[in-house]
Design a protein around this motif. Sequence first.
Motif, PDB file in Angstrom:
ATOM      1  N   THR A 232      51.024  34.212  -9.218  1.00 21.48           N
ATOM      2  CA  THR A 232      49.548  33.499  -8.801  1.00 21.48           C
ATOM      3  C   THR A 232      49.457  32.090  -8.038  1.00 21.48           C
ATOM      4  N   ALA A 233      49.554  32.218  -7.018  1.00 22.79           N
ATOM      5  CA  ALA A 233      49.644  30.112  -6.756  1.00 22.79           C
ATOM      6  C   ALA A 233      48.685  29.742  -6.659  1.00 22.79           C
ATOM      7  N   ASN A 234      48.468  28.722  -6.856  1.00 18.22           N
ATOM      8  CA  ASN A 234      47.137  27.339  -6.947  1.00 18.22           C
ATOM      9  C   ASN A 234      47.081  27.346  -7.837  1.00 18.22           C
ATOM     10  N   LEU A 235      46.102  28.437  -8.867  1.00 18.06           N
ATOM     11  CA  LEU A 235      45.410  28.237 -10.065  1.00 18.06           C
ATOM     12  C   LEU A 235      44.050  27.376  -9.812  1.00 18.06           C
TER      13      LEU A 235
ATOM     14  N   GLY B 108      45.213  23.786  -7.839  1.00 19.00           N
ATOM     15  CA  GLY B 108      46.341  23.117  -7.664  1.00 19.00           C
ATOM     16  C   GLY B 108      47.353  24.345  -6.165  1.00 19.00           C
ATOM     17  N   PHE B 109      46.422  23.479  -5.362  1.00 13.69           N
ATOM     18  CA  PHE B 109      46.648  23.840  -3.858  1.00 13.69           C
ATOM     19  C   PHE B 109      48.143  23.881  -3.265  1.00 13.69           C
ATOM     20  N   ASP B 110      49.102  24.943  -3.223  1.00  8.55           N
ATOM     21  CA  ASP B 110      50.528  24.276  -2.838  1.00  8.55           C
ATOM     22  C   ASP B 110      51.263  23.817  -4.219  1.00  8.55           C
ATOM     23  N   CYS B 111      50.779  23.460  -5.043  1.00 10.72           N
ATOM     24  CA  CYS B 111      51.832  22.987  -6.324  1.00 10.72           C
ATOM     25  C   CYS B 111      51.902  23.086  -7.702  1.00 10.72           C
TER      26      CYS B 111
ATOM     27  N   GLY C 283      57.773  29.514   2.301  1.00 11.38           N
ATOM     28  CA  GLY C 283      56.744  28.394   3.117  1.00 11.38           C
ATOM     29  C   GLY C 283      56.825  28.046   1.786  1.00 11.38           C
ATOM     30  N   HIS C 284      56.517  29.129   0.842  1.00  7.96           N
ATOM     31  CA  HIS C 284      55.838  28.112  -0.335  1.00  7.96           C
ATOM     32  C   HIS C 284      56.565  28.254  -1.181  1.00  7.96           C
ATOM     33  N   PRO C 285      56.551  26.516  -1.395  1.00  7.62           N
ATOM     34  CA  PRO C 285      57.319  26.731  -3.150  1.00  7.62           C
ATOM     35  C   PRO C 285      56.477  27.524  -4.520  1.00  7.62           C
ATOM     36  N   ASP C 286      55.000  27.197  -4.085  1.00  9.10           N
ATOM     37  CA  ASP C 286      54.298  27.326  -5.326  1.00  9.10           C
ATOM     38  C   ASP C 286      54.138  29.135  -6.131  1.00  9.10           C
ATOM     39  N   ASN C 287      55.055  29.831  -4.873  1.00  2.00           N
ATOM     40  CA  ASN C 287      55.292  31.492  -5.326  1.00  2.00           C
ATOM     41  C   ASN C 287      57.190  30.900  -5.953  1.00  2.00           C
ATOM     42  N   VAL C 288      57.581  31.201  -4.866  1.00  2.00           N
ATOM     43  CA  VAL C 288      59.134  31.787  -5.031  1.00  2.00           C
ATOM     44  C   VAL C 288      59.436  30.760  -5.898  1.00  2.00           C
TER      45      VAL C 288
ATOM     46  N   SER D 145      45.592  37.516   5.071  1.00  2.00           N
ATOM     47  CA  SER D 145      47.575  36.877   5.479  1.00  2.00           C
ATOM     48  C   SER D 145      47.576  36.114   5.261  1.00  2.00           C
ATOM     49  N   THR D 146      48.544  34.562   4.933  1.00  2.00           N
ATOM     50  CA  THR D 146      47.991  33.530   4.007  1.00  2.00           C
ATOM     51  C   THR D 146      48.007  32.613   5.225  1.00  2.00           C
ATOM     52  N   GLU D 147      48.671  33.812   6.658  1.00  2.00           N
ATOM     53  CA  GLU D 147      48.340  33.077   7.703  1.00  2.00           C
ATOM     54  C   GLU D 147      46.877  32.514   7.994  1.00  2.00           C
TER      55      GLU D 147
ATOM     56  N   ALA E 148      44.496  32.558   6.478  1.00  2.00           N
ATOM     57  CA  ALA E 148      43.418  31.913   5.234  1.00  2.00           C
ATOM     58  C   ALA E 148      44.110  30.930   5.287  1.00  2.00           C
ATOM     59  N   ARG E 149      45.689  30.476   5.924  1.00  2.00           N
ATOM     60  CA  ARG E 149      45.644  29.082   6.047  1.00  2.00           C
ATOM     61  C   ARG E 149      44.415  27.682   7.404  1.00  2.00           C
ATOM     62  N   LYS E 150      44.313  29.241   8.408  1.00  2.00           N
ATOM     63  CA  LYS E 150      43.845  28.870   9.422  1.00  2.00           C
ATOM     64  C   LYS E 150      42.121  28.046   8.957  1.00  2.00           C
TER      65      LYS E 150
ATOM     66  N   TYR F 218      36.190  27.452   1.523  1.00  2.00           N
ATOM     67  CA  TYR F 218      36.584  27.565   3.230  1.00  2.00           C
ATOM     68  C   TYR F 218      37.397  28.874   2.889  1.00  2.00           C
ATOM     69  N   ARG F 219      37.675  29.255   1.962  1.00  2.00           N
ATOM     70  CA  ARG F 219      38.355  30.643   1.700  1.00  2.00           C
ATOM     71  C   ARG F 219      37.033  31.156   1.692  1.00  2.00           C
ATOM     72  N   LYS F 220      36.438  31.361   0.699  1.00  2.00           N
ATOM     73  CA  LYS F 220      34.880  32.149   0.246  1.00  2.00           C
ATOM     74  C   LYS F 220      34.634  33.189   1.279  1.00  2.00           C
TER      75      LYS F 220
ATOM     76  N   SER G  95      43.715  34.283  -6.036  1.00  2.00           N
ATOM     77  CA  SER G  95      45.302  33.826  -6.309  1.00  2.00           C
ATOM     78  C   SER G  95      45.613  33.473  -5.199  1.00  2.00           C
ATOM     79  N   GLY G  96      46.332  32.365  -5.106  1.00  2.00           N
ATOM     80  CA  GLY G  96      47.131  32.705  -4.119  1.00  2.00           C
ATOM     81  C   GLY G  96      45.646  32.557  -3.058  1.00  2.00           C
ATOM     82  N   SER G  97      46.505  32.606  -1.621  1.00  2.00           N
ATOM     83  CA  SER G  97      45.721  32.921  -0.453  1.00  2.00           C
ATOM     84  C   SER G  97      44.341  33.990  -0.663  1.00  2.00           C
ATOM     85  N   GLY G  98      44.687  34.242  -1.501  1.00  2.00           N
ATOM     86  CA  GLY G  98      43.602  35.699  -1.579  1.00  2.00           C
ATOM     87  C   GLY G  98      43.958  36.839  -1.026  1.00  2.00           C
TER      88      GLY G  98
HETATM   89  N1  HSE Z   1      49.425  27.756  -1.642  1.00  2.00           N
HETATM   90  C1  HSE Z   1      49.643  28.639  -0.492  1.00  2.00           C
HETATM   91  C2  HSE Z   1      48.203  28.436  -0.164  1.00  2.00           C
HETATM   92  C3  HSE Z   1      49.848  30.185  -1.013  1.00  2.00           C
HETATM   93  O1  HSE Z   1      47.418  28.515  -0.829  1.00  2.00           O
HETATM   94  O2  HSE Z   1      48.256  28.956   1.280  1.00  2.00           O
HETATM   95  C4  HSE Z   1      49.928  31.107  -0.720  1.00  2.00           C
HETATM   96  O3  HSE Z   1      50.970  31.990  -1.332  1.00  2.00           O
END
Ligand code: HSE
Length: 301
Positions: free
Chosen positions: A9-12, A15-18, A129-134, A175-177, A179-181, A226-228, A252-255
């Motif tokens: 689970t990334a971000n928590l 902690g976006f991206d970290c 692409g995401h150290p917070d996952n790998v 997709s994360t792609e 959810a980042r847009k 924004y993702r909501k 969790s992560g980008s949802g």
């Molecule tokens: N930190 C990334 C994001 C995690 O929220 O876009 C992707 O799983």
Amino acid sequence: MKLKLPATTANLGPGFDCLGAALSLYNEFEVKVLNDNTKKVEIFTEGIDAELIPKDETNHFYYALKKVFEITKNKLLSLEIYIKNNIPLQRGLGSSATAYVGGLVAGNILCGEVLSEYELVNLAAELEGHPDNVVPCMFGGFCITTKIDKKVKFIKFPAPKDLSVLVIIPDKKISTEYARKVLPKKIGFNDAVSNVSNVALLVGSILSKKYEFLRYATVDFLHQPYRKKLMPWMESVFRICLENKSLGCVLSGSGSTIAAFYRKKDINENLLDSVQLKLKKYINCEIKILSFVNKGVITKE
Ligand code: HSE
């Protein structure tokens, strides 16, 4: 060779991206080396979303494995790859991180373990692409991750064993792609300050076990608001969990999964039934109670 790799689970929250942590749900991979000269690689998949996993060289596990053969200048072998997918795809639980990390680790073992774990985690971060996952997928635990001069740096802390994570996994894939847009190019100064405060409070409250702070520390101003709009049920799910003993809720992560943190002692079948019943009105989902885990990749030869 058999490998098991944990969901993450990334971000928590802030902690976006970290920030990222490993969870007790595993994808399983098996690699069989065939004694022939065909150099053919066959991929077999089973489990959740198995039909969506490619069986050609675009398969993440195979792609990563092949990468190690290329880097170490070894000739690819004839292989059979078996994938048991238990982590649903595109739900923010790091399924693709397990495939990339798993493929790299398997490839490295087959090539005589010439690459270090640090080289592997850097390759995984490049591919996924995401150290917070790998990072938590590879090493387990609760991790602070970043990239400095394009290299992954991280600190791993032990998994908080007295916490449970209720994961609410919606049918809807995101997709994360994508959810980042929806994220803004700029954010306000006050929002940035609030996130800095909350992420510091979050790390402090987990490490000092002052879990009563999590309700405030999990609040995020960088990505969740924004993702909501992709997940209109998000706030109702947070509210229901918080009204039912959750310490704090995050995307969790980008949802699309929502992770609700609980004291282990507070979670039981009755609570789960009650939460599940209340959620029905808002969302079609699967619910699992997971733990944070200390181990990342588990290999068996
Ligand atoms: N930190 C990334 C994001 C995690 O929220 O876009 C992707 O799983």
